[in-house]
Design a protein around this motif. Structure first.
Motif, PDB file in Angstrom:
ATOM      1  N   VAL A  69      31.553  39.942  43.773  1.00  0.00           N
ATOM      2  CA  VAL A  69      31.217  38.885  42.807  1.00  0.00           C
ATOM      3  C   VAL A  69      30.913  37.599  43.567  1.00  0.00           C
ATOM      4  O   VAL A  69      31.550  37.289  44.586  1.00  0.00           O
ATOM      5  CB  VAL A  69      32.374  38.690  41.778  1.00  0.00           C
TER       6      VAL A  69
ATOM      7  N   ILE B  46      40.049  50.437  49.619  1.00  0.00           N
ATOM      8  CA  ILE B  46      40.354  49.007  49.703  1.00  0.00           C
ATOM      9  C   ILE B  46      41.375  48.732  50.797  1.00  0.00           C
ATOM     10  O   ILE B  46      42.429  49.389  50.860  1.00  0.00           O
ATOM     11  CB  ILE B  46      40.924  48.500  48.352  1.00  0.00           C
TER      12      ILE B  46
ATOM     13  N   SER C 241      40.734  42.397  45.531  1.00  0.00           N
ATOM     14  CA  SER C 241      40.178  43.714  45.221  1.00  0.00           C
ATOM     15  C   SER C 241      41.262  44.691  44.764  1.00  0.00           C
ATOM     16  O   SER C 241      41.043  45.461  43.817  1.00  0.00           O
ATOM     17  CB  SER C 241      39.436  44.268  46.440  1.00  0.00           C
TER      18      SER C 241
HETATM   19  C1  LIG Z   1      37.153  41.359  44.942  1.00  0.00           C
HETATM   20  C2  LIG Z   1      36.235  40.538  44.036  1.00  0.00           C
HETATM   21  C3  LIG Z   1      35.051  41.408  43.640  1.00  0.00           C
HETATM   22  C4  LIG Z   1      37.033  40.134  42.771  1.00  0.00           C
HETATM   23  O1  LIG Z   1      36.120  39.555  41.851  1.00  0.00           O
HETATM   24  P1  LIG Z   1      36.612  38.685  40.596  1.00  0.00           P
HETATM   25  O2  LIG Z   1      35.497  38.693  39.606  1.00  0.00           O
HETATM   26  O3  LIG Z   1      37.143  37.399  41.063  1.00  0.00           O
HETATM   27  O4  LIG Z   1      37.824  39.568  40.066  1.00  0.00           O
HETATM   28  P2  LIG Z   1      38.543  39.362  38.645  1.00  0.00           P
HETATM   29  O5  LIG Z   1      38.288  37.990  38.126  1.00  0.00           O
HETATM   30  O6  LIG Z   1      38.186  40.529  37.813  1.00  0.00           O
HETATM   31  O7  LIG Z   1      40.053  39.420  39.118  1.00  0.00           O
HETATM   32  C5  LIG Z   1      40.972  40.352  38.647  1.00  0.00           C
HETATM   33  C6  LIG Z   1      42.321  39.967  39.144  1.00  0.00           C
HETATM   34  O8  LIG Z   1      42.321  39.897  40.562  1.00  0.00           O
HETATM   35  C7  LIG Z   1      43.279  38.928  40.964  1.00  0.00           C
HETATM   36  N1  LIG Z   1      42.663  38.053  41.901  1.00  0.00           N
HETATM   37  C8  LIG Z   1      41.403  37.584  41.902  1.00  0.00           C
HETATM   38  N2  LIG Z   1      41.190  36.832  42.972  1.00  0.00           N
HETATM   39  C9  LIG Z   1      42.340  36.837  43.672  1.00  0.00           C
HETATM   40  C10 LIG Z   1      42.737  36.249  44.890  1.00  0.00           C
HETATM   41  N3  LIG Z   1      41.861  35.508  45.606  1.00  0.00           N
HETATM   42  N4  LIG Z   1      43.996  36.462  45.319  1.00  0.00           N
HETATM   43  C11 LIG Z   1      44.857  37.226  44.603  1.00  0.00           C
HETATM   44  N5  LIG Z   1      44.513  37.826  43.451  1.00  0.00           N
HETATM   45  C12 LIG Z   1      43.284  37.621  42.987  1.00  0.00           C
HETATM   46  C13 LIG Z   1      43.799  38.257  39.766  1.00  0.00           C
HETATM   47  O9  LIG Z   1      45.019  38.860  39.418  1.00  0.00           O
HETATM   48  C14 LIG Z   1      42.760  38.571  38.733  1.00  0.00           C
HETATM   49  O10 LIG Z   1      43.269  38.582  37.485  1.00  0.00           O
HETATM   50  P3  LIG Z   1      43.785  37.213  36.797  1.00  0.00           P
HETATM   51  O11 LIG Z   1      42.809  36.136  37.214  1.00  0.00           O
HETATM   52  O12 LIG Z   1      43.753  37.540  35.340  1.00  0.00           O
HETATM   53  O13 LIG Z   1      45.153  37.005  37.356  1.00  0.00           O
HETATM   54  C15 LIG Z   1      35.733  39.252  44.742  1.00  0.00           C
HETATM   55  O14 LIG Z   1      36.837  38.528  45.206  1.00  0.00           O
HETATM   56  C16 LIG Z   1      34.794  39.559  45.905  1.00  0.00           C
HETATM   57  O15 LIG Z   1      33.588  39.696  45.721  1.00  0.00           O
HETATM   58  N6  LIG Z   1      35.339  39.683  47.132  1.00  0.00           N
HETATM   59  C17 LIG Z   1      34.528  39.973  48.315  1.00  0.00           C
HETATM   60  C18 LIG Z   1      33.944  41.388  48.291  1.00  0.00           C
HETATM   61  C19 LIG Z   1      35.031  42.438  48.135  1.00  0.00           C
HETATM   62  O16 LIG Z   1      36.147  42.284  48.637  1.00  0.00           O
HETATM   63  N7  LIG Z   1      34.694  43.540  47.451  1.00  0.00           N
HETATM   64  C20 LIG Z   1      35.613  44.643  47.271  1.00  0.00           C
HETATM   65  C21 LIG Z   1      35.611  45.497  48.506  1.00  0.00           C
HETATM   66  S1  LIG Z   1      36.813  46.802  48.358  1.00  0.00           S
END
Ligand SMILES: CC(C)(COP(=O)(O)OP(=O)(O)OC[C@H]1O[C@@H](n2cnc3c(N)ncnc32)[C@H](O)[C@@H]1OP(=O)(O)O)[C@@H](O)C(=O)NCCC(=O)NCCS
Length: 202
Positions: free
Chosen positions: A104, A138, A145
């Motif tokens: 994202v 992961i 993630s």
């Molecule tokens: C992983 C990723 C896709 C998450 O995207 P996102 O849209 O922010 O995720 P969501 O909003 O659906 O988050 C779901 C839950 O994750 C948790 N979360 C999100 N970001 C977090 C962070 N930085 N640290 C801890 N928990 C986190 C939260 O619990 C969240 O729920 P809540 O906000 O209701 O508490 C994004 O951080 C990203 O693109 N990261 C880099 C690429 C990557 O790691 N891809 C996955 C490879 S396995």
């Protein structure tokens, strides 16, 4: 029976999200989104991710789509500007399983977009493609993630970690799974992602 060729083109909706095919006009948004340290750290993207990488990426994506190898869709809220990507790949028809992945835009995180997109694609994979076991790989240090996986009802398996070397460090990838015939509770959690999504904006 599981499909042998993944459908193309495809639009999937649910949980306030529209997943659509990537378009050539998305190039600037794609480059801006993928040229980001967390994505470079936790995904196999080229880094730096420049226009040339973006053109190659969209081309490969299109080839994988028309040949039915992968599902690779832009995450949007309205069918317009992409705010992320969700994928399904590595389909094993014998085992009826496949792997999924997601990312994202750094400016759109913590709005439930990854959870919503993963839920929508997981439901489609189970209900329409009849895949019985969905997998995520992961690194346990990737807190966001693993939170997404858990929120969508995936559970950690006991499988040995997969070691992977990348330009920004090594990874030890755990395997998470979502298995057909899961408990109702888990299915409900998957369905309720949308409700929680709108409860939090930080
Ligand atoms: C992983 C990723 C896709 C998450 O995207 P996102 O849209 O922010 O995720 P969501 O909003 O659906 O988050 C779901 C839950 O994750 C948790 N979360 C999100 N970001 C977090 C962070 N930085 N640290 C801890 N928990 C986190 C939260 O619990 C969240 O729920 P809540 O906000 O209701 O508490 C994004 O951080 C990203 O693109 N990261 C880099 C690429 C990557 O790691 N891809 C996955 C490879 S396995």
């Amino acid at each position: 029976m599981a499909v042998s060729r993944l459908p193309f083109p495809l639009t999937l909706t649910g949980d306030g999200i529209i997943l659509r095919e990537w378009r050539s006009e998305d190039l600037d948004d794609l480059v801006r989104m993928l040229d980001e340290p967390e994505i470079a750290r936790w995904s196999p993207m080229p880094s730096p991710f420049d226009v040339e990488a973006g053109i190659a990426y969209l081309k490969r994506c299109y080839q994988n789509r028309v040949t039915g190898q992968r599902i690779q869709l832009a995450i949007t809220t309205d069918g317009g500007r992409p705010v992320g990507e969700v994928l399904l790949f590595g389909v094993d028809l014998g085992l009826r399983e496949a792997e999924l992945g997601y990312l994202v835009d750094v400016h759109e995180r913590r709005r439930g977009l990854a959870s919503g997109a993963l839920s929508v694609l997981s439901r489609y994979a189970q209900d329409s493609l009849h895949l019985g076991r969905l997998l995520l790989r992961i690194d346990p240090r990737n807190a966001s993630s693993t939170a997404v996986a858990r929120r969508c009802g995936y559970r950690l398996t006991g499988e040995a970690p997969i070691l992977q070397e990348g330009p920004h460090g090594s990874s030890r990838l755990d395997t998470w799974e979502l298995v057909e015939g899961q408990s109702d509770g888990r299915r409900d959690r998957q369905k309720n992602v949308a409700a929680r999504r709108y409860g939090r904006r930080t």
